[in-house]
Design a protein around this motif. Structure first.
Motif, PDB file in Angstrom:
ATOM      1  N   LEU A 131       0.620  -1.336  -0.155  1.00 19.74           N
ATOM      2  CA  LEU A 131       0.199   0.018   0.359  1.00 19.74           C
ATOM      3  C   LEU A 131       1.403   1.478  -0.255  1.00 19.74           C
ATOM      4  N   GLY A 132       0.973   1.931  -0.877  1.00 23.85           N
ATOM      5  CA  GLY A 132       1.627   3.596  -1.241  1.00 23.85           C
ATOM      6  C   GLY A 132       0.407   4.559  -0.748  1.00 23.85           C
ATOM      7  N   TRP A 133       0.874   5.110  -0.375  1.00 23.45           N
ATOM      8  CA  TRP A 133       0.389   6.870  -0.078  1.00 23.45           C
ATOM      9  C   TRP A 133       1.648   8.150  -0.075  1.00 23.45           C
ATOM     10  N   THR A 134       0.732   8.854   0.284  1.00 22.36           N
ATOM     11  CA  THR A 134       1.894  10.863   0.098  1.00 22.36           C
ATOM     12  C   THR A 134       1.177  11.498   1.225  1.00 22.36           C
ATOM     13  N   PHE A 135       2.319  11.876   2.099  1.00 21.01           N
ATOM     14  CA  PHE A 135       2.173  12.894   2.424  1.00 21.01           C
ATOM     15  C   PHE A 135       1.690  14.565   2.342  1.00 21.01           C
ATOM     16  N   LYS A 136       1.007  15.289   2.855  1.00 21.82           N
ATOM     17  CA  LYS A 136       0.612  16.480   2.159  1.00 21.82           C
ATOM     18  C   LYS A 136       1.334  17.299   2.964  1.00 21.82           C
ATOM     19  N   ASP A 137       2.289  17.148   4.655  1.00 21.95           N
ATOM     20  CA  ASP A 137       2.953  18.406   4.843  1.00 21.95           C
ATOM     21  C   ASP A 137       3.857  17.780   6.205  1.00 21.95           C
ATOM     22  N   GLY A 138       4.328  17.080   5.012  1.00 23.34           N
ATOM     23  CA  GLY A 138       5.687  16.319   4.685  1.00 23.34           C
ATOM     24  C   GLY A 138       5.905  15.437   6.262  1.00 23.34           C
ATOM     25  N   GLN A 139       4.886  15.086   6.902  1.00 20.31           N
ATOM     26  CA  GLN A 139       5.075  13.865   7.904  1.00 20.31           C
ATOM     27  C   GLN A 139       5.863  12.499   7.384  1.00 20.31           C
ATOM     28  N   ARG A 140       6.646  11.598   8.827  1.00 24.57           N
ATOM     29  CA  ARG A 140       7.872  10.246   8.775  1.00 24.57           C
ATOM     30  C   ARG A 140       6.808  10.206   9.577  1.00 24.57           C
ATOM     31  N   VAL A 141       7.200   8.754   9.030  1.00 21.44           N
ATOM     32  CA  VAL A 141       7.381   7.857   9.232  1.00 21.44           C
ATOM     33  C   VAL A 141       8.503   6.925  10.579  1.00 21.44           C
ATOM     34  N   GLY A 142       8.105   6.756  12.427  1.00 22.11           N
ATOM     35  CA  GLY A 142       9.210   6.556  12.665  1.00 22.11           C
ATOM     36  C   GLY A 142       9.191   4.739  12.973  1.00 22.11           C
ATOM     37  N   GLN A 143       8.289   3.898  12.810  1.00 23.37           N
ATOM     38  CA  GLN A 143       7.719   2.899  13.193  1.00 23.37           C
ATOM     39  C   GLN A 143       6.349   2.520  13.274  1.00 23.37           C
ATOM     40  N   MET A 144       6.540   1.242  11.900  1.00 21.36           N
ATOM     41  CA  MET A 144       5.425   0.794  11.886  1.00 21.36           C
ATOM     42  C   MET A 144       4.930  -0.955  12.161  1.00 21.36           C
ATOM     43  N   TRP A 145       4.119  -1.168  12.851  1.00 21.05           N
ATOM     44  CA  TRP A 145       3.898  -2.966  12.736  1.00 21.05           C
ATOM     45  C   TRP A 145       2.944  -3.350  12.248  1.00 21.05           C
ATOM     46  N   ASP A 146       2.748  -5.083  11.706  1.00 20.81           N
ATOM     47  CA  ASP A 146       2.126  -5.512  11.013  1.00 20.81           C
ATOM     48  C   ASP A 146       2.519  -5.007   9.464  1.00 20.81           C
ATOM     49  N   SER A 147       3.399  -4.653   9.129  1.00 13.30           N
ATOM     50  CA  SER A 147       4.081  -3.983   8.222  1.00 13.30           C
ATOM     51  C   SER A 147       5.567  -3.655   8.015  1.00 13.30           C
ATOM     52  N   THR A 148       5.757  -3.705   7.003  1.00  5.56           N
ATOM     53  CA  THR A 148       7.099  -3.078   7.184  1.00  5.56           C
ATOM     54  C   THR A 148       7.437  -1.485   6.129  1.00  5.56           C
ATOM     55  N   PHE A 149       7.660  -0.783   6.717  1.00  5.84           N
ATOM     56  CA  PHE A 149       7.773   0.423   4.956  1.00  5.84           C
ATOM     57  C   PHE A 149       9.008   1.288   4.488  1.00  5.84           C
TER      58      PHE A 149
END
Length: 503
Positions: free
Chosen positions: A432-450
């Motif tokens: 699954l892909g998506w785009t952040f509008k405001d420059g958010q950053r993902v730090g840690q994810m569970w039940d998937s890798t990113f």
């Protein structure tokens, strides 16, 4: 596979009833299969029971009548899962564990849980320093995500006063964490921010100075302290689960939240009644053994009568049997209806009949009855858009998936989000892909890798959830950071195909 220990008293029976599903849920995260998860949970439960029995015997031998401060029962058993998993890795059973957990067990992060007490995670030390009833209340409400009415029933509290008592316990936890933070050996640079960190995290309206924000971005220990000290903003459950459990703490938190929302967390008042812990309260009437046998005989007789009824012909009976068998084999994890493939047949895709011999619904309105097969074959040999009856071909097809993006909690510099995807098609794997509008950053994810490239994020399936049935759903969550604004993600794609965002 070892058996669970036999409860020695009502308290241990209640412990098994209340905590087994939590232990098994975390063990499932830690292992590579259901059989390994059950074995790990069983050994961890045995280890935890032995630890509790030893602690009880030690407190009795001292003659003080007071219990030594320790973790509540559920996090203590979850820590036993971590301990047994480390023993598996050492004894050559590491291949049965999750690969990421194996890497974590050999890292400095895992060493903190068995190293010097003053260097252990702050949330772990803060929870251990609380009296057990207060720590249990905090854990059940924040990490197990139980509603306050259920927490009050389990702990025997006044439901009207449970929320205010929880607020007092949160403040007590913050006080314990603040004291432990000041006792932690730290360099002069970190210590210079200790008082400022305490002041900033006390008020929900206080702004974090820029130099402190930069320091928190680089210093793990001070960032942990900030998460434990900041009671507002909804970050306390993540701080507790990550600090006390360690690896997989956030994934466990998300699982328990979803289980509580679905009403799947057991071991509440019924368990207490069964073990005699609710003495003096009215016990619910039970159906006797004779009543059960009578009911079974009646049901069997009714089933026999139905099976002997004529159904008007072998063809109709076969179709009904096929329909029943198809319904019975529907996946429990996918309660939604499974649509026949023929009902979604596009023009020129093949046969004009659907499942179980029914006519194809999609073309029934544009063709004369009785000649659907010939017309379907004629359409398959013609170019698209040149059939007069195929009016639907000029319209854009609906997306095959829908995405629900939900911000679970948000605080001044971070947030927790959950993404739920429903796919009309069966998937062998997903991305699954998506785009952040405001420059958010993902730090840690569970039940998937990113992976994240600038504002674009791609989440890929884990080994245990990559297969999705038709009309099934999958869910994952993550922690992120933001500055300025935190609008919802957009431009979702599932396996590079456009996906509709749910409103």
């Amino acid at each position: 596979m070892p058996d669970l220990p036999t409860p020695q008293n009502a308290a241990e029976a209640a412990l098994l009833s209340e905590c087994w599903d939590a232990v098994l849920s975390y063990a499932d995260l830690c292992t590579s299969g259901s059989a390994s998860a059950t074995q790990l949970a069983t050994e961890a439960f045995t280890h935890g029971i032995d630890e509790l029995r030893a602690a009880t015997a030690a407190s009795k031998s001292t003659g003080t009548g007071r219990r030594a401060l320790r973790l509540p029962r559920i996090p203590l058993l979850l820590a036993s899962v971590r301990t047994v998993a480390a023993a598996w890795e050492t004894s050559g059973l590491g291949h049965r564990l999750d690969p990421d957990l194996r890497l974590w067990l050999h890292s400095d992060k895992a060493a903190r849980y068995v190293g010097p007490p003053l260097h252990r995670p702050l949330a772990l030390r803060g929870l251990r320093d609380m009296q057990e009833p207060d720590a249990v209340l905090l854990w059940l409400a924040e990490v197990e995500s139980l509603p306050m009415s259920a927490v009050a029933r389990r702990l025997g509290l006044d439901p009207a006063a449970a929320s205010s008592e929880l607020a007092q316990v949160r403040a007590l936890f913050r006080d314990r964490c603040h004291r432990n933070h000041l006792d932690t050996p730290m360099d002069a640079y970190c210590r210079s921010y200790a008082r400022l960190l305490d002041a900033v995290t006390r008020s929900p309206s206080a702004e974090t100075p820029e130099d402190l924000s930069r320091h928190l971005a680089r210093c793990v220990e001070c960032a942990e302290a900030a998460a434990c000290l900041r009671l507002h903003g909804g970050g306390l459950p993540a701080a507790l689960s990550s600090g006390v459990i360690g690896w997989g703490g956030l994934a466990y938190l998300e699982r328990r939240r979803r289980a509580a929302e679905a009403g799947m967390i057991g071991g509440r008042t019924d368990a207490a009644v069964d073990t005699g812990l609710n003495e003096g309260k009215p016990v619910r009437p039970r159906i006797g053994r004779t009543g059960i046998l009578v009911t079974a005989v009646l049901v069997s007789a009714l089933a026999l009568a139905v099976s002997l009824m004529p159904f008007g012909g072998s063809k109709g009976g076969d179709a009904n049997a096929a329909q029943v068998e198809s319904t019975d084999r529907q996946s429990v994890a996918d309660p939604g209806p499974t649509f026949p493939s023929g009902s979604k047949t596009k023009s020129g895709s093949g046969s004009g009949t659907g499942t179980a011999g029914s006519p194809a619904v999609a073309d029934s309105t544009s063709r004369p009855a009785g000649n659907s097969d010939q017309e379907a074959q004629g359409e398959s040999s013609s170019p698209a858009g040149k059939q007069g009856g195929a009016k639907g071909s000029t319209k854009s097809a609906a997306p095959d998936c829908r995405v629900k993006y939900e911000i679970v909690s948000e605080w001044p510099d971070g947030f927790q989000a959950t993404v739920t995807v429903t796919s009309t098609k069966a998937l062998a794997t997903w991305s699954l892909g998506w785009t952040f509008k405001d420059g958010q950053r993902v730090g840690q994810m569970w039940d998937s890798t990113f992976t994240q490239d600038d504002s674009h994020v791609t989440a890929a399936a884990a080994d245990y959830n990559k297969t999705v049935a038709a009309n099934g759903t999958f869910t994952f969550g993550f922690l992120g950071s933001w500055t300025g604004s935190n609008s919802a993600a957009r431009n979702f794609t599932l396996n590079k195909a456009s996906c509709q965002a749910a409103g």
